[in-house]
Design a protein around this motif. Structure first.
Motif, short mmCIF file in Angstrom:
data_model
loop_
_atom_site.label_atom_id
_atom_site.label_comp_id
_atom_site.label_asym_id
_atom_site.label_seq_id
_atom_site.Cartn_x
_atom_site.Cartn_y
_atom_site.Cartn_z
N LEU A 3 -81.81 -47.12 97.83
CA LEU A 3 -80.49 -47.43 97.30
C LEU A 3 -80.59 -48.61 96.36
CD1 LEU A 3 -78.48 -47.18 100.65
CD2 LEU A 3 -78.37 -45.58 98.74
N ARG A 4 -79.79 -48.59 95.32
CA ARG A 4 -79.80 -49.72 94.39
C ARG A 4 -78.92 -50.85 94.90
NH1 ARG A 4 -78.79 -47.76 88.38
NH2 ARG A 4 -76.75 -47.18 89.20
N LYS A 5 -79.25 -52.07 94.54
CA LYS A 5 -78.37 -53.20 94.87
C LYS A 5 -77.11 -53.12 94.03
CE LYS A 5 -79.72 -57.45 95.71
NZ LYS A 5 -80.40 -58.77 95.55
N VAL A 6 -75.98 -53.44 94.67
CA VAL A 6 -74.68 -53.37 93.99
C VAL A 6 -73.97 -54.70 94.13
CG1 VAL A 6 -72.46 -52.17 93.89
CG2 VAL A 6 -74.52 -50.93 94.63
N ALA A 7 -73.44 -55.21 93.02
CA ALA A 7 -72.72 -56.48 93.04
C ALA A 7 -71.26 -56.28 92.68
CB ALA A 7 -73.35 -57.45 92.05
N VAL A 8 -70.42 -57.17 93.23
CA VAL A 8 -69.06 -57.31 92.72
C VAL A 8 -69.17 -58.33 91.59
CG1 VAL A 8 -66.67 -57.86 93.27
CG2 VAL A 8 -68.18 -56.96 95.06
N VAL A 9 -68.64 -57.99 90.41
CA VAL A 9 -68.75 -58.90 89.27
C VAL A 9 -67.39 -59.34 88.73
CG1 VAL A 9 -71.01 -58.01 88.58
CG2 VAL A 9 -68.94 -56.99 87.60
N GLY A 10 -66.32 -58.72 89.20
CA GLY A 10 -65.00 -59.12 88.72
C GLY A 10 -63.93 -58.72 89.71
N ALA A 11 -62.81 -59.44 89.69
CA ALA A 11 -61.71 -59.12 90.61
C ALA A 11 -60.39 -59.55 89.99
CB ALA A 11 -61.90 -59.83 91.95
N GLY A 12 -59.33 -58.84 90.37
CA GLY A 12 -58.00 -59.21 89.90
C GLY A 12 -56.95 -58.65 90.83
N MET A 13 -55.81 -59.28 90.87
CA MET A 13 -54.71 -58.76 91.69
C MET A 13 -53.36 -59.14 91.11
SD MET A 13 -54.83 -61.21 95.13
CE MET A 13 -53.35 -60.51 95.90
N THR A 14 -52.34 -58.41 91.51
CA THR A 14 -50.97 -58.76 91.16
C THR A 14 -50.42 -59.65 92.27
OG1 THR A 14 -49.94 -56.99 92.43
CG2 THR A 14 -50.61 -56.45 90.18
N HIS A 15 -49.27 -60.25 92.05
CA HIS A 15 -48.54 -60.85 93.16
C HIS A 15 -48.20 -59.75 94.16
CE1 HIS A 15 -47.96 -64.18 90.36
NE2 HIS A 15 -47.70 -64.91 91.42
N ALA A 216 -51.07 -54.57 93.86
CA ALA A 216 -52.31 -53.88 93.53
C ALA A 216 -53.44 -54.88 93.37
CB ALA A 216 -52.14 -53.07 92.24
N VAL A 217 -54.67 -54.39 93.62
CA VAL A 217 -55.87 -55.22 93.53
C VAL A 217 -56.96 -54.37 92.88
CG1 VAL A 217 -57.60 -56.53 94.85
CG2 VAL A 217 -55.25 -56.43 95.67
N ALA A 218 -57.84 -54.99 92.10
CA ALA A 218 -58.96 -54.24 91.50
C ALA A 218 -60.23 -55.07 91.53
CB ALA A 218 -58.62 -53.86 90.06
N LEU A 219 -61.35 -54.39 91.69
CA LEU A 219 -62.68 -55.02 91.63
C LEU A 219 -63.52 -54.27 90.60
CD1 LEU A 219 -63.83 -55.29 95.39
CD2 LEU A 219 -62.53 -56.97 94.07
N VAL A 220 -64.51 -54.97 90.04
CA VAL A 220 -65.50 -54.30 89.21
C VAL A 220 -66.84 -54.41 89.92
CG1 VAL A 220 -66.61 -54.18 86.95
CG2 VAL A 220 -64.23 -54.98 87.13
N LEU A 221 -67.50 -53.25 90.15
CA LEU A 221 -68.82 -53.23 90.78
C LEU A 221 -69.86 -52.86 89.74
CD1 LEU A 221 -68.19 -51.24 94.12
CD2 LEU A 221 -67.61 -53.62 93.56
N ALA A 222 -71.07 -53.43 89.88
CA ALA A 222 -72.13 -53.10 88.91
C ALA A 222 -73.48 -53.05 89.60
CB ALA A 222 -72.16 -54.14 87.79
N ALA A 223 -74.34 -52.17 89.09
CA ALA A 223 -75.73 -52.09 89.56
C ALA A 223 -76.45 -53.39 89.15
CB ALA A 223 -76.42 -50.89 88.94
N GLU A 224 -77.51 -53.72 89.89
CA GLU A 224 -78.16 -55.02 89.75
C GLU A 224 -78.53 -55.36 88.29
OE1 GLU A 224 -81.71 -55.43 92.07
OE2 GLU A 224 -81.76 -57.60 91.80
#
Lengths: 388, 155
Positions: A3-15, A216-224
């Motif tokens: 399996l490849r390593k996966v990182a969270v690289v960004g996040a955002g949310m509304t009130h 609502a909430v969002a994340l960005v995931l990316a391969a290593e």
């Protein structure tokens, strides 16, 4: 399996709010926009989108996942909605993780949205039909029954008092006072306030419960290899786990969530964690009700059975304590737009581990955190472990 | 050999339950502007994404292609062109309708509106036909898609 390593690289949310003017699409868009901007990516950088939202009946839109797709950034992209009820908010980043870990996609958007205020007159009625149509619905059940019955069994099994359990609500709502997106933060709330709030279904009182919310909430995931180009502070997904218990609740031990234990063990094993109480520095257990945080901490092996309350009584659960619990303010304080609330916990770990949590920052450079959600027919545990 | 369980289909005892759902919707940030303009000014608004050179009708808060927040509302006029249509002979409950109804996708700018076509015998409607919105009188408009009575042939 490699399996490849996966990182969270960004996040955002509304009130998180009581009643949003925005449509569900507009809520999802706002969270995604902030998440993309947080890591300076555009939609062209996104290979696929994973969406989480709880029952369609909340937003009042049948096939809500399809409706939300363009707002979640899925225009002409591979897209899939996952659903495990209340556990969805922590499952959807797991879905994002295996999209990337498998090698199929390099950069994936993970989005969770809920607009519960659409349901009229109250969102709890959306749950009426989760009860068995033949043996329970003739009793005209109320969603709170489930929690009240479970809470009573839990507190009686271990001899816990209502006043002790109220400490959970007090800490989380006080923590939420430092969260800029929170709905019910209150720096001055006391145990007395909780104990004097209106009784809904004994032993559950108004301030034992998280509020119906929109957000609502969002994340960005990316391969290593991509993550290291995007940021010098990637936060790695070290372990994931999920598990479902029996569909019918009278076949289950209500004082101890075995399914949460099994989900946690799957995640700990993947993360190489042998002693969770020492190796987890921040915990965001699912807390739609105050006793649920305790129930889940025990399932997560972060406390002995019946002893999770001690973390609150001795100060360990505070941000400055040995095991900070729900430094975000949790569902009890930030709010509970179902799927978005679970993903909010994962976003909180991301900000905490990067040292970007502002007034909520846990001191001591925490290195590893765990988030957990719960739901379906009160039978699913979903667990994710992030580290740096 | 595959051996299925037998299934009992002989008059099972049954009872009726319902799924009671009432929803209260909001038009949202972008559509609220659209409906206020329709009600108060008798205008159909679109919204422009200069980056993608698109004008969306009805307007959306964001461009679905590039996810930029949009703010440039534009009056796209009351005219459009029939992109496709159908002639409906049945009511929602399956009964025969007294008068066949023409429902069309009316192309306006880069988007469009689904609405009724009236003022012409159904068999004379064609793809590519130019049509114009017929609005209710100002005093009767409430800020709804039904403030447009229908579209009718134009020119």
């Amino acid at each position: 399996m490699s399996l490849r390593k996966v990182a969270v690289v960004g996040a955002g949310m509304t009130h998180f709010v009581r009643r949003a003017k925005e449509t569900p699409q507009e809520l999802a868009f706002k969270a995604v926009r902030v998440a993309l901007d947080s890591c300076e990516l555009t939609l062209m950088d996104i290979d696929a989108v994973c969406l989480g939202t709880a029952p369609d009946s909340f937003d009042g839109i049948h096939m809500n996942g399809e409706y939300l797709s363009q707002a979640a950034g899925a225009f002409r992209k591979p897209y899939l909605r996952s659903y495990v009820g209340g556990g969805t908010g922590v499952f959807v980043p797991i879905q994002g993780w295996y999209h990337v870990a498998s090698g199929l996609f390099d950069v994936v958007l993970v989005v969770a949205e809920e607009k519960m205020s659409s349901y009229y007159p109250h969102a709890q009625a959306a749950f009426l039909t989760i009860f068995d149509h033949t043996i329970e619905r003739p009793l005209k059940p109320n969603l709170l029954w489930i929690f009240a019955l479970e809470m009573n069994r839990y507190m009686t099994t271990y001899g816990l008092s209502k006043a002790d359990i109220a400490r959970v609500s007090v800490l989380h709502k006080r923590n939420a006072a430092d969260h800029p997106c929170a709905l019910l933060g209150d720096p001055n709330i006391t145990v007395e306030d909780v104990l004097q709030s209106e009784t809904l279904a004994w032993p559950v009182q108004r301030l034992d419960v998280s509020p119906v919310s929109d957000g609502a909430v969002a994340l960005v995931l990316a391969a290593e290899h991509v993550a290291r180009r995007i940021t010098d502070k990637p936060v790695w997904i070290e372990g994931v786990g999920w598990c479902l218990d029996t569909a019918y609740w009278t076949n289950r031990d209500l004082a101890y969530p075995r399914y949460v234990e099994m989900a946690a063990k799957m995640a700990y094993e993947m993360a190489g964690i042998k002693e969770p109480r020492k190796e987890i520095h921040i915990a965001e257990p699912y807390d739609p009700f105050d006793y649920k945080a305790l129930h889940h901490l025990e399932g997560l092996q972060l406390a002995e059975r019946g002893k999770a309350i001690e973390l609150y009584l001795n100060g360990d659960a505070e941000r400055s304590g040995n095991l900070p619990i729900c430094p975000s303010g949790g569902l009890l304080g930030v709010g509970n737009p179902i799927a978005a609330a679970g993903l909010m916990k994962v976003a909180e770990l991301f900000w905490q581990l990067r040292g970007e949590a502002g007034k909520r920052q846990v001191p001591g450079n925490p290195k590893r955190g765990l988030a957990q959600a719960w739901g379906d027919l009160m039978q699913v545990g979903t667990v994710i472990i992030l580290g740096r | 050999m595959f051996s299925p369980f037998s299934i009992n289909f002989e008059s099972p005892t049954q009872w009726h339950g319902d799924l009671p759902v009432t929803s209260r919707y909001t038009a949202g940030i972008a559509l609220e502007r659209f409906f206020i303009a329709l009600r108060d000014e008798g205008k159909i608004l679109g919204i422009r994404c200069s980056r993608c050179s698109k004008t969306y009708v009805p307007p959306t808060l964001f461009c679905p292609q590039c996810l930029t927040e949009l703010q440039e509302f534009v009056d796209v006029g009351l005219h459009g062109e029939i992109y496709t249509y159908t002639i409906s002979y049945r009511n929602l409950d399956g009964s025969l309708s007294n008068a066949p109804q023409v429902i069309a996708f009316i192309k306006i700018a880069d988007g469009g509106i689904i609405h009724k076509i009236e003022g012409i015998p159904p068999h004379q409607v064609f793809i590519g036909m130019k049509v114009a919105a017929v609005l209710k009188p100002t005093a009767e408009r409430s800020g709804s898609i039904l403030d447009i009575c229908a579209f009718k042939p134009f020119g």
